[in-house]
Design an enzyme around this catalytic site. Structure first.
Site, short mmCIF file in Angstrom:
data_model
loop_
_atom_site.label_atom_id
_atom_site.label_comp_id
_atom_site.label_asym_id
_atom_site.label_seq_id
_atom_site.Cartn_x
_atom_site.Cartn_y
_atom_site.Cartn_z
CD GLN A 160 -3.12 -1.12 2.53
OE1 GLN A 160 -2.86 -0.26 3.53
NE2 GLN A 160 -3.18 -2.29 2.11
N UNK A 161 2.09 1.44 -0.33
CA UNK A 161 2.82 2.31 -0.24
C UNK A 161 2.83 3.08 -2.00
#
Length: 197
Positions: A72-73
């Site tokens: 989720q970066u």
């Protein structure tokens, strides 16, 4: 050879309680508490994404990229895409990629190992995925503690991993030859590969 010079040469191995005999050092010095005594990545082990213990000696003779990953970066897409591409083009030449999920940076890898594996499959990942670990602090995986203090594994502003997708290039002997910061995309590593493959 003087005694003081001999002592300086043997001091690291004497502190471990054994001389560095090939094979013996790996079993004696690469435990969770004795990571400082390891001489190569090949002396460590880690759980893969399916929970099986993997002896990293299996990578002896291969050039490796070791990286911490997160799903989720903001850098997830470019890193996964380029790592998959590098692996597809260089695996037959002896490149291996070891990806270690980590939730220490912005809680950007919150899922279970099964969820992370499913996420990586969406990128058609064929390289080796490992179980979620810590890369900083007392609970950091011993391999990561070791890589960060190697002469060519040190960071610019301290040795701590700064963010997701910090990458280490490891030679065929299991030694760190370069560290790449999280802002450096995997394609940057490609120019260094010919020296080691």
């Amino acid at each position: 050879m003087s005694f003081s010079r001999l002592f300086r040469l043997l001091k690291p191995t004497l502190l471990c309680g054994t001389l560095a005999v090939p094979g013996l050092a790996g079993t004696m010095c690469a435990s969770r508490d004795d990571w400082r005594c390891a001489r190569s990545m090949h002396e460590f082990s880690a759980k893969d994404i399916d929970g099986h213990m993997v002896n990293l000696d299996k990578y002896r003779g291969y050039v490796c990229i070791v990286t911490n990953v997160a799903s989720q970066u903001g850098k997830t897409e470019v890193n996964y895409t380029q790592l998959v591409d590098l692996h597809a083009r260089y695996a037959e030449c002896g490149l291996r990629i070891l990806a270690f999920p980590c939730n220490q940076f912005g809680r950007q890898e919150p899922g279970s190992d099964a969820e992370i594996k499913e996420f990586a499959a969406g990128y058609n990942v064929k390289f080796d995925m490992f179980s979620k670990i810590c890369v900083n602090g007392d609970d950091a995986h011993p391999l990561w503690k070791w890589m960060k203090v190697q002469p060519k594994g040190r960071g610019m502003l301290g040795n701590a991993i700064k963010w997701n997708f910090t990458k280490f290039l490891i030679d065929k002997n299991g030694c760190v030859v370069k560290r790449y910061g999280p802002m450096e995309e995997p394609q940057v590593i490609e120019k260094d590969l010919p020296c080691y493959l």
